[in-house]
Design an enzyme around this catalytic site. Sequence first.
Site, PDB file in Angstrom:
ATOM      1  CB  SER A 224      -0.896   0.003   1.239  1.00  0.00           C
ATOM      2  OG  SER A 224      -0.105   0.242   2.388  1.00  0.00           O
ATOM      3  CD  GLU A 245       7.148  -0.620  -8.502  1.00  0.00           C
ATOM      4  OE1 GLU A 245       6.043  -0.102  -8.779  1.00  0.00           O
ATOM      5  OE2 GLU A 245       8.215  -0.280  -9.036  1.00  0.00           O
ATOM      6  CD  GLU A 378      -4.368   0.270  -5.465  1.00  0.00           C
ATOM      7  OE1 GLU A 378      -3.749   0.354  -4.398  1.00  0.00           O
ATOM      8  OE2 GLU A 378      -3.889  -0.225  -6.498  1.00  0.00           O
TER       9      GLU A 378
END
Length: 476
Positions: A224, A245, A378
């Site tokens: 996250s 990432e 997201e």
Amino acid sequence: MTQYKNLIAGEWVAGTTEVKNINPSDTDDVIGTASYASVKQVADAIAAARAALPKWNVGTTQLRSDALSAISNELFSRREELGELLAREEGKTRAEAIGEVGRAANIFRFFSGEVLRMRGETLASVRPGIDVTITRDPVGVIGVITPWNFPIAIPAWKIAPALAFGNAVVFKPSELTPGSAWALADIISRSGVPAGVFNLVHGTGALVGDAILSGVDAITFTGSIKTGRQIVQRATERMIHVQAEMGGKNPLIVLDDADFDIAVNCAVDGSFFQTGQRCTASSRLIVTEGIHDRFVHAVAERLGKIMTDHALKAGTQVGPVVDQRQLDQDLRYIDIGVSEGAKVLVKGELLKRPTPGHFLSPTLFTESTNQMQINREEIFGPVAAVIRAKNYEEALHIANDTPFGLSAGICTTSQKHARHFQQHSEAGLTMLNLATAGLDYHVPFGGRKASSYGPREQGTYALEFYTIVKTSYLSV
Ligand code: UN1
């Protein structure tokens, strides 16, 4: 029931707490228990890795290549069995899971070759009688912290290059997928990698992740944004190599001139397969006026036929959401979308199946705007939102108007727009007539803006993070 122990200095050791590994397709099915390491055990793992480095970091080219090749071979030959374990603990379908194990096997095979292709440069010095060589050294002990959504492929694409280039590893998998990590560690432990070079520790980020971060020479993380940001801050404070990432809010543009079937396939695959639990998932479908209505109806029709069920049941196309926490998050965002005024063309329903699991059918919002929370944050579930655009220029503007920058796709038959999009997209990955998710294993992977931090992963570009450049002056 399997107990997933920790691998420290070549020994399998129990930790301090046992935590159940639960099947999201059937919450009555306890697959195993993970034995969480103590902070002291993490320190032991880091010390073991450091002590083992001289056995691995210089003069071991053949050994390293052989070990990575052995890992690859075993992954290939056990892909069905390991795929089943992965599907059972993570919830992606059997086919998706077997594919993922094959991907991990291919990654190890690729890096077993990369070991042999390590090269440097020699230049003449500007001073007579002196040569300059530029070589790469391993960084040292690498901390690897991975998420649950690709529980064998993401560890593979971090561990394989770390080992290939002569580093030692301390690996902490997600708490939700300890089984795949344990199986991979077991394979690595029998591959010829010397004891201590590779260590596995189970546990939470707050305790075990934090202890890793305090002692390693470099940290690679996928997960996250919130955790990624903390890791980057801590790593920067310690002045160690860091690679993170994180999330995505990936746009898929569909232009009027798109091949219709390709566009529908890209949207359904990119947004909903793997239950939408991919950082590369297409969560924003940006569609131009001329094709909009026909496109959204075709996607809705396809979603109506998608079979959401037990990950291991034949015919399942979308498996369950990984756990109750993620399910709550998905449902919360669906409510947010409704309250923000997006139209619910396909409403995600909690499904009853013969086994108790976290089954949520796909949700498709239409008439959403790019400013809505559902298009800024997201969600990480089977939820996508369609945004109408007047033309290509507006679609491109919307696509780039996001805090994220991982993957971005366009469906068009216009070479002009395809080329312009490739040049002007602000994402790390661009896709033409392809889903935003689903990547090759031998080329660089990474994003821009809040999606990624540090050098690229995978392919030959992995060298950047896992090695340090050394410039040597030689007077001969
Ligand atoms: C893919 O789309 O094939 O966590 C890979 C993720 C990414 C990997 C995506 N790091 O979803």
